[in-house]
Design an enzyme around this catalytic site. Structure first.
Site, PDB file in Angstrom:
ATOM      1  N   CYS A   2      77.890  63.315 -31.371  1.00 38.23           N
ATOM      2  CA  CYS A   2      76.923  64.390 -31.162  1.00 38.23           C
ATOM      3  C   CYS A   2      76.217  64.740 -32.465  1.00 38.23           C
ATOM      4  CB  CYS A   2      77.557  65.639 -30.593  1.00 38.23           C
ATOM      5  SG  CYS A   2      78.449  65.408 -29.057  1.00 38.23           S
ATOM      6  N   ARG A  33      75.084  58.747 -35.068  1.00 33.84           N
ATOM      7  CA  ARG A  33      76.377  59.344 -34.723  1.00 33.84           C
ATOM      8  C   ARG A  33      76.850  58.920 -33.335  1.00 33.84           C
ATOM      9  NH1 ARG A  33      77.587  63.814 -38.027  1.00 33.84           N
ATOM     10  NH2 ARG A  33      78.814  64.795 -36.394  1.00 33.84           N
ATOM     11  N   TRP A  81      77.274  63.320 -26.902  1.00 28.60           N
ATOM     12  CA  TRP A  81      78.218  62.286 -26.476  1.00 28.60           C
ATOM     13  C   TRP A  81      79.084  62.918 -25.403  1.00 28.60           C
ATOM     14  CZ3 TRP A  81      79.173  57.169 -27.303  1.00 28.60           C
ATOM     15  CH2 TRP A  81      80.440  56.688 -26.965  1.00 28.60           C
ATOM     16  N   ASN A 107      78.670  71.058 -30.210  1.00 31.64           N
ATOM     17  CA  ASN A 107      79.494  69.869 -30.453  1.00 31.64           C
ATOM     18  C   ASN A 107      80.949  70.250 -30.303  1.00 31.64           C
ATOM     19  OD1 ASN A 107      77.208  68.457 -31.116  1.00 31.64           O
ATOM     20  ND2 ASN A 107      77.651  68.342 -33.308  1.00 31.64           N
ATOM     21  N   GLY A 108      81.794  69.294 -29.891  1.00 30.37           N
ATOM     22  CA  GLY A 108      83.222  69.536 -29.824  1.00 30.37           C
ATOM     23  C   GLY A 108      83.705  69.772 -28.412  1.00 30.37           C
ATOM     24  N   GLU A 492      90.266  43.361 -39.726  1.00 30.99           N
ATOM     25  CA  GLU A 492      88.940  43.958 -39.820  1.00 30.99           C
ATOM     26  C   GLU A 492      87.867  43.006 -39.309  1.00 30.99           C
ATOM     27  OE1 GLU A 492      85.657  46.471 -40.820  1.00 30.99           O
ATOM     28  OE2 GLU A 492      87.720  46.751 -40.131  1.00 30.99           O
ATOM     29  N   LYS A 496      85.288  43.957 -36.199  1.00 32.04           N
ATOM     30  CA  LYS A 496      83.828  43.938 -36.289  1.00 32.04           C
ATOM     31  C   LYS A 496      83.220  43.140 -35.145  1.00 32.04           C
ATOM     32  CE  LYS A 496      83.059  46.693 -39.351  1.00 32.04           C
ATOM     33  NZ  LYS A 496      84.155  47.384 -38.679  1.00 32.04           N
ATOM     34  N   GLU A 499      83.459  45.152 -31.978  1.00 28.24           N
ATOM     35  CA  GLU A 499      82.595  46.329 -31.971  1.00 28.24           C
ATOM     36  C   GLU A 499      81.148  46.002 -31.640  1.00 28.24           C
ATOM     37  OE1 GLU A 499      84.157  49.659 -35.076  1.00 28.24           O
ATOM     38  OE2 GLU A 499      83.565  47.752 -35.972  1.00 28.24           O
ATOM     39  N   HIS A 515     105.219  32.118 -33.994  1.00 26.59           N
ATOM     40  CA  HIS A 515     106.034  33.059 -33.226  1.00 26.59           C
ATOM     41  C   HIS A 515     105.328  33.507 -31.947  1.00 26.59           C
ATOM     42  CE1 HIS A 515     109.156  33.543 -36.324  1.00 26.59           C
ATOM     43  NE2 HIS A 515     108.154  33.362 -37.175  1.00 26.59           N
ATOM     44  N   LYS A 618      79.784  57.030 -34.191  1.00 27.25           N
ATOM     45  CA  LYS A 618      80.042  56.841 -35.613  1.00 27.25           C
ATOM     46  C   LYS A 618      81.306  57.553 -36.062  1.00 27.25           C
ATOM     47  CE  LYS A 618      79.323  55.432 -39.765  1.00 27.25           C
ATOM     48  NZ  LYS A 618      79.621  54.009 -40.070  1.00 27.25           N
TER      49      LYS A 618
END
Length: 623
Positions: A2, A33, A81, A107-108, A492, A496, A499, A515, A618
């Site tokens: 948001c 965001r 959002w 927001n929230g 990482e 990526k 995402e 294994h 974000k």
């Protein structure tokens, strides 16, 4: 998640009647965001007018073009959002209540919204949306008329005393048309100071075009802004203060700079991000200093355990840091996912140092973990990229990375800056505790100072990586293998690709291959292998080369990331991506970059929006 923007000016301002333009531009700056609807509200000629629309700001622009809003010097805006209620026009913000006289953006999450909604329904109020925001707005309107004497600031103070959860709220009312009243609790809000105008934003990107002067709003504060004044109180109405600061970023830093995406630009920003994070950390004698660490040295010397808490990419930076900190400081170091940390009853006491990693400084899981750690007596150092954000404010000390604004949802430059910052912290502790001699610290620092140029050299290989990525855009799965610090790099790299390219990708410790994971290898399976330096840990190098042989023999397409001069990998690699030679602990700053470029290029080849991947935001500012 948001974004919020607020603007108030007056007819004498240079931007007379430009409130809508200021707010819309701020919302565009905050698109990074993550959001799924947008809306604005303005005051003009005795009434509030608003427009809101599911979708991107472009959809809101079209709605306003079809149904223009009046000129105004007062406006608020929001990118939402979805949490309570789906991403629909009705659930989008602003929510306008009190017979169209009160507009609210938020927001929230209001955790006690159901209880409040029942109370308000019993009073005869009706609701048209599924949101907790409409409940907060309706409560604010009720308090405005029945408890606060039609004083919006007083109404906000009283309302916030009844709200539970994390929130930032902005409100305008037609009966007090010269002001915006806002409040925050565990959700970001920054004030922008102008001449004859003032601003509010979720972060400084919301008003960076108009002012460099800002004020951090503290937790549980209410701010009233008019064109000429900013007045801050606590929730009880007592006068309070924020913390003024100057914005160091400029508007150009939030633009793509000629690149096809913010993600691509931010990959190219990484040499500067690491260099700037290292700058200013040394005294006149060349001794490492960290001015933002405000914990007494005697306390740091007594630490017997370090816990790194973070989520997502930041957690992988923490895993890299663990190898370095334990090696340099000889302190047992754990890495915890912040959202699991406080729920497993961790062993934390006054001899524990908690290091909180967060790009935004607003990651709610990490913030809650910070609070839990401090309640248990631990000292907390925040490593963060955003000045004035909640996590560093609530920590005992803060070490800021200086990566500049990271706009793309998928983190790149913040990851490398976090590694650099954690290394500085590790060296500082080793120096302070006497684990390393001064010349040893200086040798490591010399290696760190060389990293920006070496990162730039890796970035120069982007055409080769891009060609490889385009050839593999139709792959259904990609695997990543690494050992030692190469293992979190593999994690990482897989993240990526998930995402931004929406591909199945997994990172494994190369030693785990036999294994279980080797069962995944079949003809044509692409596998990235991060090969450790042959100069430092010969046994590990030989073992990873053996892993390459094993998967190549089973039909895998092997993409090997190896140092310049490492010829042992040539016979077993379908593709080799070279990185400059570097000590083992420095290698993640180099080996990560090709994986970022690969993910970005695969996503672009598939036609995806790499800056705003589906379902992601974000910063995750709710648990």
């Amino acid at each position: 998640m948001c974004g919020i923007v607020g603007y108030v000016g007056h007819p004498g301002c240079d931007r007379k009647y430009y409130a809508l333009d200021v707010v819309l531009e701020g919302l565009r700056r905050l698109e990074y965001r993550g959001y799924d609807s947008a809306g604005v509200a303005v005051y003009s000629d005795g009434k509030i007018s608003w427009r809101k629309k599911a979708g991107k700001v472009a959809a809101l622009d079209a709605e306003i073009e079809a149904r223009p809003l009046p000129d105004s010097v007062l406006g608020i805006g929001h990118t939402r959002w979805a949490t309570h209620g789906g991403p629909t026009d009705v659930n989008a913000h602003p929510h306008v209540v009190d017979d169209g006289k009160l507009a609210v953006v938020h927001n929230g999450i209001i955790e006690n919204f159901a209880e409040l909604k029942s109370e308000l329904q019993a009073k005869g109020y009706n609701f048209i949306s599924e949101t907790d925001t409409e409940v907060a707005a309706t409560l604010l309107g009720d308090v405005f008329h029945n408890e606060a004497g039609q004083d919006l600031t007083k109404a906000m103070q009283l309302t916030c005393q009844r709200l539970e959860g994390a929130f930032t709220i902005l409100a305008i009312h037609a009966q007090q048309p010269d002001r915006i009243v806002a409040a925050r609790r565990d959700s970001p809000l920054v004030i922008g100071l102008g001449e004859g105008e003032n601003f509010l934003g979720s972060d400084v990107s919301g008003f960076i075009d108009y002012t460099k002067s800002a004020v951090e709003l503290e937790n549980d504060q209410v701010v009233t802004i008019t064109a000429d004044d900013v007045y801050i109180t606590d929730y009880q109405g007592n006068p309070s203060q924020g913390k003024p600061f100057e914005i160091l970023w400029d508007a150009a830093a939030a633009e793509k700079g000629g690149f096809s995406s913010f993600m691509e630009k931010e990959i190219h920003d990484q040499p500067a991000a690491v260099r700037d994070t290292l700058m200013g950390r040394f005294d006149e004698q060349g001794k490492l200093t960290l001015d933002e660490v405000r914990i007494d040295e005697s306390v740091l010397k007594s630490i017997d355990k370090i816990i790194v808490i973070a989520c997502g990419t930041a957690a992988y930076a923490g895993h890299v840091a663990r190898y370095a900190i334990e090696h340099w400081c000889r302190i047992p170091t754990e890495v915890e996912l912040a959202h699991e940390f406080r729920y497993r009853d961790p062993i934390v006491n006054e001899k524990t140092l908690v290091v909180a990693l967060s790009q935004s400084g607003e990651t709610m899981d990490t913030l809650m973990a910070v609070r839990h750690a401090r309640q248990q007596g631990a000292k907390v150092i925040a490593i963060c990229n955003t000045q004035g954000s909640s996590i560093p404010r609530e920590s005992d000390a803060a070490l800021y990375t200086h990566a500049g604004p990271e706009i793309a949802v998928a983190s790149t430059k913040a990851f490398l800056a976090q590694i650099a910052a954690t290394y500085l912290l590790g060296l500082y502790l080793a120096q302070l505790r006497g684990n390393m001699f001064a010349d040893e610290v200086e040798n490591v620092l010399d290696e760190l100072r060389q990293m920006p140029d070496k990162i730039q050299k890796v970035i120069s290989e982007e055409p080769q990586v891009g060609e490889l990525a385009r050839s593999m855009q139709d792959a259904e799965s990609v695997l990543f293998l690494g050992r030692h610090v190469g293992f979190p790099v593999a994690l990482e790299g897989a993240l990526k690709l998930k995402e931004v390219a929406y591909l199945h990708a997994e990172g494994f410790a190369a030693g785990e291959l036999k294994h279980g994971p080797i069962a995944l290898i079949e003809e044509g399976q692409p596998v990235f292998v991060i090969v450790p330096s042959p100069r430092g840990r010969d046994s590990l190098h030989a073992k990873v080369v053996s892993n390459i042989q094993e998967i190549r023999a089973r039909g895998a397409i092997t993409i090997v990331i190896a140092e310049e001069g490492d010829e042992a990998v040539e016979a077993y690699a379908n593709h080799v991506i070279r990185i400059p030679q570097a000590p083992t602990l420095m290698q993640p700053l180099l080996a990560t970059v090709p994986l970022q470029m690969f993910a970005c290029n695969v996503a672009e080849a598939k036609g995806y929006d790499v800056d705003q991947p589906r379902n992601l935001a974000k910063s995750v500012t709710v648990e």
